[in-house]
Design a protein around this motif. Structure first.
Motif, PDB file in Angstrom:
ATOM      1  N   VAL A  16       0.841  -1.202   0.000  1.00 20.41           N
ATOM      2  CA  VAL A  16       0.000   0.000   0.000  1.00 20.41           C
ATOM      3  C   VAL A  16       0.876   1.253   0.000  1.00 20.41           C
ATOM      4  CG1 VAL A  16      -1.654   1.349   1.355  1.00 20.41           C
ATOM      5  CG2 VAL A  16      -1.981  -1.114   1.086  1.00 20.41           C
ATOM      6  N   PHE A  17       1.906   1.257   0.808  1.00 19.01           N
ATOM      7  CA  PHE A  17       2.830   2.396   0.858  1.00 19.01           C
ATOM      8  C   PHE A  17       3.475   2.608  -0.513  1.00 19.01           C
ATOM      9  CE2 PHE A  17       6.562   4.325   3.516  1.00 19.01           C
ATOM     10  CZ  PHE A  17       6.216   5.582   3.056  1.00 19.01           C
ATOM     11  N   ARG A  18       3.894   1.510  -1.142  1.00 22.10           N
ATOM     12  CA  ARG A  18       4.510   1.599  -2.471  1.00 22.10           C
ATOM     13  C   ARG A  18       3.502   2.119  -3.497  1.00 22.10           C
ATOM     14  NH1 ARG A  18       5.484  -3.301  -3.059  1.00 22.10           N
ATOM     15  NH2 ARG A  18       7.621  -3.368  -2.274  1.00 22.10           N
ATOM     16  N   GLY A  19       2.301   1.550  -3.500  1.00 18.36           N
ATOM     17  CA  GLY A  19       1.288   1.972  -4.456  1.00 18.36           C
ATOM     18  C   GLY A  19       0.896   3.426  -4.293  1.00 18.36           C
ATOM     19  N   LEU A  20       0.722   3.855  -3.036  1.00 16.45           N
ATOM     20  CA  LEU A  20       0.382   5.247  -2.754  1.00 16.45           C
ATOM     21  C   LEU A  20       1.493   6.181  -3.240  1.00 16.45           C
ATOM     22  CD1 LEU A  20      -1.398   7.397  -1.366  1.00 16.45           C
ATOM     23  CD2 LEU A  20      -0.205   6.870   0.778  1.00 16.45           C
ATOM     24  N   THR A  21       2.732   5.780  -3.024  1.00 16.80           N
ATOM     25  CA  THR A  21       3.875   6.607  -3.432  1.00 16.80           C
ATOM     26  C   THR A  21       3.960   6.720  -4.948  1.00 16.80           C
ATOM     27  OG1 THR A  21       5.111   5.988  -1.446  1.00 16.80           O
ATOM     28  CG2 THR A  21       6.378   6.858  -3.284  1.00 16.80           C
ATOM     29  N   ILE A  22       3.784   5.598  -5.642  1.00 22.87           N
ATOM     30  CA  ILE A  22       3.858   5.612  -7.105  1.00 22.87           C
ATOM     31  C   ILE A  22       2.718   6.440  -7.694  1.00 22.87           C
ATOM     32  CG2 ILE A  22       3.613   4.196  -9.172  1.00 22.87           C
ATOM     33  CD1 ILE A  22       6.343   4.041  -8.007  1.00 22.87           C
ATOM     34  N   LEU A  23       1.507   6.283  -7.157  1.00 18.10           N
ATOM     35  CA  LEU A  23       0.366   7.070  -7.631  1.00 18.10           C
ATOM     36  C   LEU A  23       0.645   8.559  -7.448  1.00 18.10           C
ATOM     37  CD1 LEU A  23      -2.544   7.198  -8.709  1.00 18.10           C
ATOM     38  CD2 LEU A  23      -3.334   7.026  -6.342  1.00 18.10           C
ATOM     39  N   THR A  24       1.193   8.923  -6.292  1.00  7.81           N
ATOM     40  CA  THR A  24       1.528  10.325  -6.027  1.00  7.81           C
ATOM     41  C   THR A  24       2.634  10.796  -6.955  1.00  7.81           C
ATOM     42  OG1 THR A  24       0.958   9.967  -3.692  1.00  7.81           O
ATOM     43  CG2 THR A  24       2.148  11.976  -4.227  1.00  7.81           C
ATOM     44  N   MET A  25       3.599   9.905  -7.244  1.00 10.75           N
ATOM     45  CA  MET A  25       4.704  10.258  -8.141  1.00 10.75           C
ATOM     46  C   MET A  25       4.184  10.598  -9.540  1.00 10.75           C
ATOM     47  SD  MET A  25       8.112   8.047  -9.155  1.00 10.75           S
ATOM     48  CE  MET A  25       8.809   8.122  -7.499  1.00 10.75           C
ATOM     49  N   VAL A  26       3.271   9.784 -10.058  1.00  3.23           N
ATOM     50  CA  VAL A  26       2.698  10.055 -11.381  1.00  3.23           C
ATOM     51  C   VAL A  26       1.932  11.378 -11.350  1.00  3.23           C
ATOM     52  CG1 VAL A  26       1.098   9.236 -13.159  1.00  3.23           C
ATOM     53  CG2 VAL A  26       2.579   7.604 -11.964  1.00  3.23           C
ATOM     54  N   PHE A  27       1.195  11.592 -10.265  1.00  6.74           N
ATOM     55  CA  PHE A  27       0.425  12.833 -10.101  1.00  6.74           C
ATOM     56  C   PHE A  27       1.341  14.051 -10.115  1.00  6.74           C
ATOM     57  CE2 PHE A  27      -1.118  15.851  -6.729  1.00  6.74           C
ATOM     58  CZ  PHE A  27      -2.074  16.493  -7.519  1.00  6.74           C
ATOM     59  N   VAL A  28       2.409  14.047  -9.314  1.00  9.30           N
ATOM     60  CA  VAL A  28       3.263  15.236  -9.217  1.00  9.30           C
ATOM     61  C   VAL A  28       4.119  15.418 -10.469  1.00  9.30           C
ATOM     62  CG1 VAL A  28       3.287  15.136  -6.703  1.00  9.30           C
ATOM     63  CG2 VAL A  28       5.148  14.055  -7.987  1.00  9.30           C
ATOM     64  N   ASN A  29       4.462  14.325 -11.158  1.00 10.50           N
ATOM     65  CA  ASN A  29       5.206  14.461 -12.414  1.00 10.50           C
ATOM     66  C   ASN A  29       4.365  15.181 -13.462  1.00 10.50           C
ATOM     67  OD1 ASN A  29       7.440  13.218 -11.384  1.00 10.50           O
ATOM     68  ND2 ASN A  29       7.137  11.273 -12.425  1.00 10.50           N
ATOM     69  N   GLU A  30       3.082  14.851 -13.529  1.00 13.85           N
ATOM     70  CA  GLU A  30       2.181  15.535 -14.455  1.00 13.85           C
ATOM     71  C   GLU A  30       1.926  16.957 -13.970  1.00 13.85           C
ATOM     72  OE1 GLU A  30      -0.404  15.980 -17.791  1.00 13.85           O
ATOM     73  OE2 GLU A  30       1.230  14.590 -17.295  1.00 13.85           O
ATOM     74  N   LEU A  31       1.830  17.124 -12.660  1.00 15.72           N
ATOM     75  CA  LEU A  31       1.564  18.439 -12.078  1.00 15.72           C
ATOM     76  C   LEU A  31       2.699  19.426 -12.354  1.00 15.72           C
ATOM     77  CD1 LEU A  31      -0.676  19.714 -10.261  1.00 15.72           C
ATOM     78  CD2 LEU A  31       0.764  19.143  -8.293  1.00 15.72           C
ATOM     79  N   ALA A  32       3.907  18.901 -12.578  1.00 12.09           N
ATOM     80  CA  ALA A  32       5.072  19.769 -12.805  1.00 12.09           C
ATOM     81  C   ALA A  32       4.913  20.643 -14.047  1.00 12.09           C
ATOM     82  CB  ALA A  32       6.331  18.914 -12.926  1.00 12.09           C
ATOM     83  N   ALA A  33       4.076  20.212 -14.983  1.00 14.86           N
ATOM     84  CA  ALA A  33       3.870  20.981 -16.218  1.00 14.86           C
ATOM     85  C   ALA A  33       2.697  21.954 -16.108  1.00 14.86           C
ATOM     86  CB  ALA A  33       3.635  20.025 -17.385  1.00 14.86           C
ATOM     87  N   ILE A  34       2.026  21.982 -14.961  1.00 12.22           N
ATOM     88  CA  ILE A  34       0.850  22.833 -14.775  1.00 12.22           C
ATOM     89  C   ILE A  34       1.271  24.198 -14.220  1.00 12.22           C
ATOM     90  CG2 ILE A  34      -1.397  23.038 -13.675  1.00 12.22           C
ATOM     91  CD1 ILE A  34      -1.169  20.760 -15.720  1.00 12.22           C
TER      92      ILE A  34
END
Length: 393
Positions: A16-34
């Motif tokens: 769960v910790f790994r999945g939550l971290t990866i989901l957040t990583m994808v979110f913030v990587n996309e957010l970097a272009a906003i």
């Protein structure tokens, strides 16, 4: 190394910790272009002496890498792997991460498309195709000749792509190793330490602090000569290893047979000590993810410990697990879901299609887009899993 000192099963709290971290990583990587988003949703500059939750994502992944080391090592040891074999295997895994990280970095910086035989988006897509050929998890019913042929084709492909790469520096260069490369270096250092210490928590903590001491020594070598300057540039590898080893210690605290009876005492001691080390190191070093300062490392360890403690309490003690399935795709395929957005972006660039609608590239709409994008990647990876597409390193 003691066999069966840890549970012989997947640990849901870690997944769960790994999945939550990866989901957040994808979110913030996309957010970097906003554009036009709050500063607390962005990476802090190198000299800001601060960090946001965005700056915690990478160290959280390092921490989880560390938490997984005792379990993966035990699983291989039970099957008869020697310490030498384990070290060699970890070296190859680290090399894979470093190679992928190096290629990924060179898709972003250091190229001159006008000098290259093919466009950068096409080069990028071919690079990821090679990565999939080399590191995909192939079904067992496929012939070994076919599997080896695919892997060799991928290796040859990467060599050719490196040969035709061109830019201001000539060919590909490690401007930095990329997120995956940094994980690779820290992973290898930490496995070597783990095998040497034989699950001794005190020795592991001492080794973790020794990497901080090494950081302190190396940061004063700048300007002496070129070789040492390169060592200074890679100094952040040492504090990354500190975070990974902290994750190793966390796993042993909660799951090692000899420590499990005192896990909560040890856990709270871990949290208090990491918090104290954060404050002490902050007096000497500013908090900086970019430079991977010890204060940033200790602060990251402190927050990762708090987060995992909460997840453990909910999942393991309260047995509230229904919601955990949401993170299963990312937990089982972290590498695939990490590179998938980059593959998609390269494909869109090749087709001259915008990565996102203009009205969703700023402010609240951009934040919602980034969140939806991360969730969509989870569904895509789930679909790819059903088709048998997996990456394994």
């Amino acid at each position: 190394m003691t066999e069966h000192s840890l549970p012989n099963r997947r640990i849901l709290a870690i997944d769960v910790f790994r999945g939550l971290t990866i989901l957040t990583m994808v979110f913030v990587n996309e957010l970097a272009a906003i554009k036009n988003i709050p500063s607390w949703m962005t990476h802090m500059p190198a000299d800001a002496n601060a960090m946001t939750f965005v700056d915690l994502v990478f160290p959280a992944f390092l921490f989880i890498v560390g938490m997984s080391i005792p379990f993966s090592t035990q699983a291989k040891t039970v099957k008869g792997a020697s310490s030498k074999r384990l070290l060699i295997d970890s070296a190859f895994r680290a090399l894979g991460l470093i190679v992928i990280g190096l290629f990924m970095v060179n898709t972003i910086y250091g190229y001159d498309e006008s000098k290259m035989l093919i466009s950068m988006p096409l080069w990028t897509l071919l690079m990821y195709a090679c990565v999939l050929l080399i590191w995909s998890h192939y079904p067992k019913h496929l012939s070994s000749v076919l599997v080896k042929g695919c892997k060799y084709l991928g290796i040859i492909g990467l060599i050719v792509l490196a040969f035709i790469y061109d830019g201001p520096y000539g060919g590909m260069t490690p401007q930095w190793w990329g997120i995956l490369g940094l994980i690779g270096w820290a992973f290898f250092f930490s496995v070597a330490v783990y095998l040497f210490t034989k699950q001794d928590v005190i020795k592991l903590i001492a080794a973790s602090l020794a990497f901080v001491a090494l950081y302190f020594v190396i940061e004063h070598l700048s300007g002496i000569n070129g070789v040492l300057d390169r060592l200074v540039e890679d100094n952040r590898n040492h504090t990354h290893a500190t975070i990974v080893l902290a994750g190793v210690v966390m796993s042993l605290i909660f799951y090692h047979a000899k420590l499990i009876d005192k896990k909560w005492f040890n856990y709270f001691a871990f949290v208090v000590i990491s918090g104290a080390l954060t404050l002490l190191s902050w007096w000497h070093w500013p908090v900086s993810k970019i430079w991977a300062t010890p204060s940033w490392a200790f602060m990251s360890i402190f927050f990762c410990a708090l987060i995992f403690g909460v997840i453990y309490y909910i999942v393991e003690l309260k047995a509230q697990t229904d919601w955990c399935k949401v993170f299963e795709p990312a937990a089982n395929n972290p590498l695939l879901i990490y590179i998938l957005p980059y593959i998609l972006i390269a494909a869109l660039q090749l087709l001259s299609i915008p990565a996102r609608p203009e009205f969703m590239s700023s402010g609240l709409m951009g934040i919602l887009w980034s969140l939806g994008f991360a969730v969509m990647m989870m569904f895509v990876v789930t679909g790819l899993n059903k088709l048998g597409v997996r990456l394994k390193l």
